[in-house]
Design a protein around this motif. Structure first.
Motif, PDB file in Angstrom:
ATOM      1  N   ARG A 160       0.836  -1.203   0.000  1.00  0.00           N
ATOM      2  CA  ARG A 160       0.000   0.000   0.000  1.00  0.00           C
ATOM      3  C   ARG A 160       0.875   1.259   0.000  1.00  0.00           C
ATOM      4  O   ARG A 160       0.571   2.243  -0.687  1.00  0.00           O
ATOM      5  CB  ARG A 160      -0.924   0.003   1.216  1.00  0.00           C
ATOM      6  N   GLU A 161       1.961   1.223   0.776  1.00  0.00           N
ATOM      7  CA  GLU A 161       2.885   2.366   0.806  1.00  0.00           C
ATOM      8  C   GLU A 161       3.491   2.592  -0.575  1.00  0.00           C
ATOM      9  O   GLU A 161       3.561   3.719  -1.062  1.00  0.00           O
ATOM     10  CB  GLU A 161       3.992   2.106   1.837  1.00  0.00           C
ATOM     11  N   THR A 162       3.958   1.511  -1.213  1.00  0.00           N
ATOM     12  CA  THR A 162       4.571   1.636  -2.536  1.00  0.00           C
ATOM     13  C   THR A 162       3.570   2.143  -3.563  1.00  0.00           C
ATOM     14  O   THR A 162       3.884   3.002  -4.396  1.00  0.00           O
ATOM     15  CB  THR A 162       5.141   0.282  -2.987  1.00  0.00           C
ATOM     16  N   ALA A 163       2.348   1.609  -3.512  1.00  0.00           N
ATOM     17  CA  ALA A 163       1.310   2.062  -4.445  1.00  0.00           C
ATOM     18  C   ALA A 163       1.008   3.545  -4.239  1.00  0.00           C
ATOM     19  O   ALA A 163       0.787   4.286  -5.215  1.00  0.00           O
ATOM     20  CB  ALA A 163       0.048   1.230  -4.263  1.00  0.00           C
ATOM     21  N   SER A 164       1.006   4.010  -2.992  1.00  0.00           N
ATOM     22  CA  SER A 164       0.757   5.421  -2.708  1.00  0.00           C
ATOM     23  C   SER A 164       1.860   6.303  -3.295  1.00  0.00           C
ATOM     24  O   SER A 164       1.591   7.376  -3.841  1.00  0.00           O
ATOM     25  CB  SER A 164       0.654   5.652  -1.195  1.00  0.00           C
ATOM     26  N   VAL A 165       3.110   5.839  -3.184  1.00  0.00           N
ATOM     27  CA  VAL A 165       4.237   6.601  -3.737  1.00  0.00           C
ATOM     28  C   VAL A 165       4.145   6.664  -5.267  1.00  0.00           C
ATOM     29  O   VAL A 165       4.381   7.713  -5.881  1.00  0.00           O
ATOM     30  CB  VAL A 165       5.572   5.969  -3.294  1.00  0.00           C
ATOM     31  N   ILE A 166       3.790   5.537  -5.895  1.00  0.00           N
ATOM     32  CA  ILE A 166       3.650   5.510  -7.356  1.00  0.00           C
ATOM     33  C   ILE A 166       2.556   6.471  -7.808  1.00  0.00           C
ATOM     34  O   ILE A 166       2.729   7.229  -8.785  1.00  0.00           O
ATOM     35  CB  ILE A 166       3.357   4.083  -7.840  1.00  0.00           C
ATOM     36  N   TYR A 167       1.433   6.478  -7.104  1.00  0.00           N
ATOM     37  CA  TYR A 167       0.338   7.378  -7.493  1.00  0.00           C
ATOM     38  C   TYR A 167       0.748   8.838  -7.300  1.00  0.00           C
ATOM     39  O   TYR A 167       0.430   9.695  -8.140  1.00  0.00           O
ATOM     40  CB  TYR A 167      -0.923   7.074  -6.687  1.00  0.00           C
ATOM     41  N   ARG A 168       1.454   9.152  -6.213  1.00  0.00           N
ATOM     42  CA  ARG A 168       1.902  10.517  -5.991  1.00  0.00           C
ATOM     43  C   ARG A 168       2.836  10.978  -7.114  1.00  0.00           C
ATOM     44  O   ARG A 168       2.764  12.122  -7.576  1.00  0.00           O
ATOM     45  CB  ARG A 168       2.620  10.625  -4.645  1.00  0.00           C
ATOM     46  N   ARG A 169       3.706  10.071  -7.569  1.00  0.00           N
ATOM     47  CA  ARG A 169       4.602  10.424  -8.674  1.00  0.00           C
ATOM     48  C   ARG A 169       3.812  10.700  -9.953  1.00  0.00           C
ATOM     49  O   ARG A 169       4.096  11.655 -10.676  1.00  0.00           O
ATOM     50  CB  ARG A 169       5.598   9.290  -8.917  1.00  0.00           C
ATOM     51  N   ALA A 170       2.821   9.853 -10.218  1.00  0.00           N
ATOM     52  CA  ALA A 170       1.990  10.057 -11.408  1.00  0.00           C
ATOM     53  C   ALA A 170       1.239  11.382 -11.326  1.00  0.00           C
ATOM     54  O   ALA A 170       1.103  12.097 -12.331  1.00  0.00           O
ATOM     55  CB  ALA A 170       1.018   8.895 -11.562  1.00  0.00           C
ATOM     56  N   LEU A 171       0.764  11.738 -10.143  1.00  0.00           N
ATOM     57  CA  LEU A 171       0.031  12.993  -9.963  1.00  0.00           C
ATOM     58  C   LEU A 171       0.959  14.194 -10.131  1.00  0.00           C
ATOM     59  O   LEU A 171       0.604  15.189 -10.775  1.00  0.00           O
ATOM     60  CB  LEU A 171      -0.627  13.016  -8.583  1.00  0.00           C
ATOM     61  N   ASN A 172       2.160  14.123  -9.571  1.00  0.00           N
ATOM     62  CA  ASN A 172       3.111  15.234  -9.665  1.00  0.00           C
ATOM     63  C   ASN A 172       3.620  15.440 -11.087  1.00  0.00           C
ATOM     64  O   ASN A 172       3.992  16.562 -11.460  1.00  0.00           O
ATOM     65  CB  ASN A 172       4.297  14.996  -8.723  1.00  0.00           C
ATOM     66  N   GLU A 173       3.667  14.373 -11.882  1.00  0.00           N
ATOM     67  CA  GLU A 173       4.158  14.481 -13.254  1.00  0.00           C
ATOM     68  C   GLU A 173       3.025  14.656 -14.271  1.00  0.00           C
ATOM     69  O   GLU A 173       3.225  14.466 -15.474  1.00  0.00           O
ATOM     70  CB  GLU A 173       5.001  13.255 -13.607  1.00  0.00           C
ATOM     71  N   ASP A 174       1.827  14.979 -13.770  1.00  0.00           N
ATOM     72  CA  ASP A 174       0.661  15.290 -14.635  1.00  0.00           C
ATOM     73  C   ASP A 174       0.347  14.171 -15.616  1.00  0.00           C
ATOM     74  O   ASP A 174       0.145  14.399 -16.815  1.00  0.00           O
ATOM     75  CB  ASP A 174       0.907  16.597 -15.401  1.00  0.00           C
ATOM     76  N   LEU A 175       0.277  12.943 -15.092  1.00  0.00           N
ATOM     77  CA  LEU A 175      -0.058  11.804 -15.940  1.00  0.00           C
ATOM     78  C   LEU A 175      -1.541  11.449 -15.875  1.00  0.00           C
ATOM     79  O   LEU A 175      -1.977  10.508 -16.531  1.00  0.00           O
ATOM     80  CB  LEU A 175       0.773  10.574 -15.522  1.00  0.00           C
ATOM     81  N   LEU A 176      -2.313  12.201 -15.074  1.00  0.00           N
ATOM     82  CA  LEU A 176      -3.714  11.842 -14.889  1.00  0.00           C
ATOM     83  C   LEU A 176      -4.679  12.421 -15.912  1.00  0.00           C
ATOM     84  O   LEU A 176      -5.743  11.827 -16.128  1.00  0.00           O
ATOM     85  CB  LEU A 176      -4.183  12.236 -13.487  1.00  0.00           C
ATOM     86  N   PRO A 177      -4.398  13.553 -16.548  1.00  0.00           N
ATOM     87  CA  PRO A 177      -5.378  14.083 -17.521  1.00  0.00           C
ATOM     88  C   PRO A 177      -5.715  13.054 -18.595  1.00  0.00           C
ATOM     89  O   PRO A 177      -4.840  12.455 -19.212  1.00  0.00           O
ATOM     90  CB  PRO A 177      -4.638  15.288 -18.121  1.00  0.00           C
TER      91      PRO A 177
END
Length: 327
Positions: A160-177
């Motif tokens: 869960r910790e690793t998944a949270s870090v991966i999602y934060r990276r995706a959010l910071n690098e604008d991969l969600l639009p």
């Protein structure tokens, strides 16, 4: 002509001698100065004594623990005056204030109706202030999804910790639009499970997710490529403990299944095959070899692999095992 050491050589030599001296001092501190025995710390008397001769080497030690005692978890939580450690599994890393849901005061007495109404308004405003912008609301929703799916799949906290870090990276690098929050959160959890060596199949992940399998695979490939994550192919052996436990098979059957997969790997059977299908076939073949009663239908229900795939793969594994076994 006399040779002299350079300044760099002198500094390196001095540093090495200092490290050796510190190591020797540390070894001496762990041993009794009288007999060379092992030192033991006595928490009750705050003393450091030798376990062999009983010499008191140090006394009146400092206890860094709390001054109070607790006899159960509830009493410990009640007496503790500090909060939980920071965690990436919360959008604010656990640094914000959290108002408890119990309508009781510090002495455990129930609040009056007017006070309960006031506390409910405070909780509502507290939740609103914890997410100050859309990015934090996005992160809060995604981390909640990750925690929900991980609980349903029985994944440990490190995943869960690793998944949270991966999602934060995706959010910071604008991969969600252009992609859903649930899709990226599911892809992050799938990647984290594989990185931690506790993989779950795509069908298992899709079963607890709010996105379909096609969107999951498409988002997963995109996230892996954009973030440069190193995810090794799933090893069929990593599925064995969970599947054999659910089928109530013996350790001998699990060991034979592991041997079948290893021999199949040496013969190239794994190439281009689903790791879950190979694990299911190995378990069924191992059950036959150890005379344990399990049907293809039962293995199919637990592993979510079709019976046709199990039949095809288990024959290939048995042939590979015969090929590597000595004549």
């Amino acid at each position: 002509m006399a040779h002299t050491m350079s300044d760099t050589s002198i500094r390196t030599y001095t540093s090495e001698r200092r490290d050796e001296t510190e190591e020797e001092t540390a070894d001496e501190e762990l041993k009794c100065p009288e007999c060379g025995g092992q030192l033991v710390h006595d928490d009750e008397r705050a003393e450091t004594v030798c376990g062999d001769c009983g010499l008191v080497v140090e006394e009146e030690g400092i206890d860094p623990g709390p001054e109070w005692r607790a006899f159960d978890a509830a009493e410990k939580d009640q007496k503790s005056r500090v909060g939980a450690p920071t965690t990436t599994m919360m959008h604010d890393k656990g640094l914000s204030t959290n108002i408890g849901w119990q309508d009781k005061d510090a002495y455990g007495k129930s609040l009056s109706p007017r006070q309960r109404e006031k506390m409910q308004r405070l909780r509502t405003w507290n939740e609103r202030f914890r997410t100050r912008n859309s990015k934090e609301r996005n992160l809060k929703q995604a981390l909640g999804e990750i925690d929900r799916m991980a609980s349903a799949l029985g994944l440990p906290e490190n995943v869960r910790e690793t998944a949270s870090v991966i999602y934060r990276r995706a959010l910071n690098e604008d991969l969600l639009p252009g992609r859903s929050i649930e899709g990226v959160a599911t892809a992050a959890l799938y990647a984290a499970a594989r990185q931690a060596g506790t993989p779950r199949s795509l069908d298992e992940i899709a079963a607890v997710s709010r996105v379909d399998k096609m969107e999951l695979t498409r988002t997963y490939r995109y996230i892996i490529r954009q973030l440069g994550l190193e995810v090794q192919p799933a090893d069929p052996v990593s599925y064995l403990p969970r599947f054999t436990s659910e089928l109530d098979l013996s350790e001998e059957a699990e060991r034979r299944a592991r041997e079948l997969l290893e021999s199949g790997k040496r013969q190239g059977v794994h190439s281009g095959k689903s790791p879950v299908g190979l694990a299911a076939a190995a378990i069924y073949a191992a059950a036959l070899l150890t005379n344990e009663k399990v049907t293809q239908s039962e293995v199919s229900d637990v592993t979510d692999v079709s019976e046709v795939t199990i039949r095809n793969r288990y024959k290939e594994l048995l042939e590979a095992a015969d090929a590597v076994s000595p004549a």
